[in-house]
Design a protein around this motif. Structure first.
Motif, PDB file in Angstrom:
ATOM      1  N   UNK A 195       0.804  -1.212   0.000  1.00  0.00           N
ATOM      2  CA  UNK A 195       0.000   0.000   0.000  1.00  0.00           C
ATOM      3  C   UNK A 195       0.837   1.262   0.000  1.00  0.00           C
ATOM      4  N   UNK A 196       2.025   1.203  -0.569  1.00  0.00           N
ATOM      5  CA  UNK A 196       2.933   2.340  -0.484  1.00  0.00           C
ATOM      6  C   UNK A 196       3.735   2.460  -1.773  1.00  0.00           C
ATOM      7  N   UNK A 197       3.912   3.664  -2.252  1.00  0.00           N
ATOM      8  CA  UNK A 197       4.754   3.915  -3.418  1.00  0.00           C
ATOM      9  C   UNK A 197       6.086   4.486  -2.953  1.00  0.00           C
ATOM     10  N   UNK A 198       7.173   3.890  -3.433  1.00  0.00           N
ATOM     11  CA  UNK A 198       8.515   4.357  -3.100  1.00  0.00           C
ATOM     12  C   UNK A 198       9.341   4.430  -4.377  1.00  0.00           C
ATOM     13  N   UNK A 199      10.151   5.477  -4.542  1.00  0.00           N
ATOM     14  CA  UNK A 199      10.925   5.617  -5.775  1.00  0.00           C
ATOM     15  C   UNK A 199      12.101   4.650  -5.825  1.00  0.00           C
ATOM     16  N   UNK A 200      12.695   4.542  -6.987  1.00  0.00           N
ATOM     17  CA  UNK A 200      13.908   3.743  -7.140  1.00  0.00           C
ATOM     18  C   UNK A 200      14.957   4.176  -6.129  1.00  0.00           C
ATOM     19  N   UNK A 201      15.682   3.209  -5.617  1.00  0.00           N
ATOM     20  CA  UNK A 201      16.775   3.506  -4.691  1.00  0.00           C
ATOM     21  C   UNK A 201      16.341   3.680  -3.256  1.00  0.00           C
ATOM     22  N   UNK A 202      15.157   3.147  -2.871  1.00  0.00           N
ATOM     23  CA  UNK A 202      14.652   3.307  -1.504  1.00  0.00           C
ATOM     24  C   UNK A 202      14.360   1.940  -0.891  1.00  0.00           C
ATOM     25  N   UNK A 203      15.360   1.265  -0.334  1.00  0.00           N
ATOM     26  CA  UNK A 203      15.110  -0.043   0.291  1.00  0.00           C
ATOM     27  C   UNK A 203      14.159   0.080   1.478  1.00  0.00           C
ATOM     28  N   UNK A 204      13.395  -0.976   1.724  1.00  0.00           N
ATOM     29  CA  UNK A 204      12.458  -1.019   2.845  1.00  0.00           C
ATOM     30  C   UNK A 204      13.031  -1.941   3.922  1.00  0.00           C
ATOM     31  N   UNK A 205      13.169  -1.421   5.137  1.00  0.00           N
ATOM     32  CA  UNK A 205      13.664  -2.234   6.247  1.00  0.00           C
ATOM     33  C   UNK A 205      12.594  -3.220   6.697  1.00  0.00           C
ATOM     34  N   UNK A 206      13.027  -4.325   7.299  1.00  0.00           N
ATOM     35  CA  UNK A 206      12.052  -5.287   7.819  1.00  0.00           C
ATOM     36  C   UNK A 206      11.132  -4.634   8.841  1.00  0.00           C
ATOM     37  N   UNK A 207      11.637  -3.657   9.572  1.00  0.00           N
ATOM     38  CA  UNK A 207      10.826  -2.981  10.594  1.00  0.00           C
ATOM     39  C   UNK A 207       9.729  -2.099   9.996  1.00  0.00           C
ATOM     40  N   UNK A 208       9.783  -1.842   8.677  1.00  0.00           N
ATOM     41  CA  UNK A 208       8.772  -1.009   8.024  1.00  0.00           C
ATOM     42  C   UNK A 208       7.689  -1.835   7.332  1.00  0.00           C
ATOM     43  N   UNK A 209       7.685  -3.122   7.572  1.00  0.00           N
ATOM     44  CA  UNK A 209       6.718  -4.001   6.918  1.00  0.00           C
ATOM     45  C   UNK A 209       5.280  -3.548   7.166  1.00  0.00           C
ATOM     46  N   UNK A 210       4.917  -3.290   8.421  1.00  0.00           N
ATOM     47  CA  UNK A 210       3.523  -3.002   8.778  1.00  0.00           C
ATOM     48  C   UNK A 210       3.046  -1.651   8.273  1.00  0.00           C
ATOM     49  N   UNK A 211       3.936  -0.750   7.920  1.00  0.00           N
ATOM     50  CA  UNK A 211       3.527   0.535   7.354  1.00  0.00           C
ATOM     51  C   UNK A 211       3.643   0.552   5.840  1.00  0.00           C
ATOM     52  N   UNK A 212       4.055  -0.572   5.262  1.00  0.00           N
ATOM     53  CA  UNK A 212       4.221  -0.673   3.812  1.00  0.00           C
ATOM     54  C   UNK A 212       3.216  -1.638   3.199  1.00  0.00           C
ATOM     55  N   UNK A 213       2.936  -2.731   3.889  1.00  0.00           N
ATOM     56  CA  UNK A 213       1.984  -3.726   3.395  1.00  0.00           C
ATOM     57  C   UNK A 213       0.613  -3.451   4.000  1.00  0.00           C
ATOM     58  N   UNK A 214      -0.391  -3.316   3.143  1.00  0.00           N
ATOM     59  CA  UNK A 214      -1.755  -3.001   3.582  1.00  0.00           C
ATOM     60  C   UNK A 214      -2.456  -4.215   4.177  1.00  0.00           C
ATOM     61  N   UNK A 215      -2.296  -5.366   3.529  1.00  0.00           N
ATOM     62  CA  UNK A 215      -3.012  -6.541   4.006  1.00  0.00           C
ATOM     63  C   UNK A 215      -2.622  -7.793   3.256  1.00  0.00           C
ATOM     64  N   UNK A 216      -3.340  -8.873   3.541  1.00  0.00           N
ATOM     65  CA  UNK A 216      -3.025 -10.171   2.965  1.00  0.00           C
ATOM     66  C   UNK A 216      -4.242 -10.715   2.214  1.00  0.00           C
ATOM     67  N   UNK A 217      -3.968 -11.612   1.282  1.00  0.00           N
ATOM     68  CA  UNK A 217      -5.015 -12.252   0.507  1.00  0.00           C
ATOM     69  C   UNK A 217      -4.589 -13.679   0.203  1.00  0.00           C
ATOM     70  N   UNK A 218      -5.538 -14.589   0.113  1.00  0.00           N
ATOM     71  CA  UNK A 218      -5.213 -15.934  -0.317  1.00  0.00           C
ATOM     72  C   UNK A 218      -4.761 -15.923  -1.769  1.00  0.00           C
ATOM     73  N   UNK A 219      -3.900 -16.876  -2.136  1.00  0.00           N
ATOM     74  CA  UNK A 219      -3.317 -16.863  -3.486  1.00  0.00           C
ATOM     75  C   UNK A 219      -3.058 -18.285  -3.950  1.00  0.00           C
ATOM     76  N   UNK A 220      -3.449 -18.587  -5.175  1.00  0.00           N
ATOM     77  CA  UNK A 220      -3.140 -19.864  -5.816  1.00  0.00           C
ATOM     78  C   UNK A 220      -2.276 -19.579  -7.030  1.00  0.00           C
ATOM     79  N   UNK A 221      -1.024 -19.999  -6.961  1.00  0.00           N
ATOM     80  CA  UNK A 221      -0.080 -19.818  -8.062  1.00  0.00           C
ATOM     81  C   UNK A 221      -0.134 -21.069  -8.939  1.00  0.00           C
ATOM     82  N   UNK A 222      -1.137 -21.123  -9.831  1.00  0.00           N
ATOM     83  CA  UNK A 222      -1.295 -22.263 -10.722  1.00  0.00           C
ATOM     84  C   UNK A 222       0.002 -22.516 -11.486  1.00  0.00           C
TER      85      UNK A 222
END
Length: 404
Positions: A195-222
């Motif tokens: 749920x977040x837009x970040x420009x090239x060259x902006x790594x995301x720390x593991x501690x920023x997961x909850x402010x970067x990912x909005x939510x989860x969904x089930x997924x089937x990778x056929x």
């Protein structure tokens, strides 16, 4: 304890107010949130009660809400809880019965990356295809292995999946042939929606997961295993994966999954590099149920995954890759240590050599007309469980013929 809801039948269900997943209806298009066996029309509620949020909710995608950022995510969720727990709002909101609601793909998919984060799955695959070698390749415990998929092939639950066609080469054949896949498979996964837009060259720390990912969904990778086996050397999956990826119509916000946080199984034997390190619980105690033609054939546990979603996100961006609202990444097949916990038919049938039981018959890979349903649940804040929606898909024949 969850504050009691006035919605009849919702209290204590998989969709009480401690859950509140989002979806988007097709016609008219607006954001809804599930409560019990009904859906709260957030588009109408925003128009009437919070017009400043109408552009985020009275629309045909979750992308505007996600782009508004974590403070708004929290504020909207708190408002929804208030609407559903304060009797004063009963006559001010519209509840829609789920039966008859047509749901569309809930977000506009930007990029799609799929990982390979289960040690049990990766080890099983290694033993199937490389029985005389170590099951895990040397890089596997140092980084989350993944591949870039095709975002345009992501479809919503309930969409039929056409059997893919492509090149296949039998082990004893000198050259490949063309035709429909004969080793069509599933991969039971969990998807994470950025749920977040970040420009090239902006790594995301593991501690920023909850402010970067909005939510989860089930997924089937056929997965078309025969196409994949012939094409993947040396650059990895292509046509064997890109024909369809199915996601749930519902996106569960990370806030609903806080009671499900658990420690990872352990990365002590092979220490990870600093950018992948985490503090505190970073896995999720999510149960998955794999159903084939109405029969449950496996129950993979997400809590056994080796790599966490925060580590996958950190690795995806550590090279400076950009993020866009609507980016989707998958966990890879969820498999546990026991045979009945394997999240793909490749593993359940051990490469097609050991058919598994489905009711009164035995199976290896998917046949035309088969319907696969993935269901997900997790611990909830009220001490019960919450449902993360289902991922449903039916296989329809390929129009291609051998030798085309």
């Amino acid at each position: 304890m969850t504050t009691p809801t006035w919605v009849e039948g919702a209290a204590g269900s998989l969709h009480d107010v401690d859950n509140l997943p989002y979806a988007v209806t097709a016609d008219p298009s607006r954001v809804v949130v599930r409560i019990g066996d009904q859906a709260l029309d957030l588009g109408a509620a925003a128009r009437d009660l919070r017009p400043e949020w109408a552009p985020l909710l009275d629309t045909g995608s979750l992308n505007p809400l996600m782009a508004a950022g974590p403070d708004t995510w929290d504020a909207v969720r708190s408002w929804v809880v208030d609407l559903l727990t304060d009797e004063a709002h009963r006559d001010a909101v519209t509840l829609l019965p789920l039966d008859g609601l047509e749901l569309r793909l809930p977000f506009d998919v930007a990029d799609y990356v799929d990982y390979y984060a289960s040690e049990h799955h990766a080890s099983n695959v290694g033993r199937i295809f490389r029985p005389d070698q170590e099951p895990l390749l040397p890089n596997w415990k140092h980084l989350p292995v993944g591949y870039h998929g095709r975002s345009g092939s992501v479809v919503v639950s309930g969409t039929d999946v056409q059997r893919p066609a492509g090149q296949r080469k039998a082990p004893d054949a000198a050259t490949p042939t063309f035709g429909p896949s004969v080793r069509l498979d599933i991969e039971a996964e969990l998807g994470f929606v950025v749920g977040r837009t970040l420009p090239l060259g902006t790594p995301v720390a593991t501690s920023d997961f909850a402010t970067t990912v909005f939510g989860v969904t089930g997924l089937n990778d056929w997965s078309a295993r025969d196409l994949q086996a012939w094409e993947y050397v040396p650059l990895g999956p292509n046509l064997g994966k890109s024909f369809a990826t199915t996601v749930s119509a519902w996106v569960t916000p990370l806030a609903a999954l806080e009671p499900a946080l658990v420690d990872l199984p352990g990365q002590d034997a092979v220490p990870v590099l600093p950018y992948l390190r985490e503090a505190g619980p970073s896995g999720y105690d999510i149960e998955v149920e794999v159903e084939l033609n109405g029969v449950v054939v496996a129950r993979p546990p997400y809590r056994t995954m080796y790599w966490s979603p925060a580590q996958m996100l950190a690795h995806m961006t550590v090279n400076g890759a950009s993020l866009r609202v609507g980016d989707l990444y998958g966990s890879g097949t969820i498999s546990g240590p026991e045979p009945e916990q394997r999240g793909s038919f490749l593993e359940l049938s051990w490469g097609g050599t050991a058919p598994f039981t489905v009711g009164d018959e035995t199976r290896t890979f998917l046949e035309d007309g088969d319907e696969v349903v993935l269901r997900y649940s997790a611990p909830g804040a009220a001490g019960g469980r919450i449902g993360l929606g289902e991922v449903r898909g039916r296989i329809v024949p390929s129009p291609a013929t051998d030798g085309a």
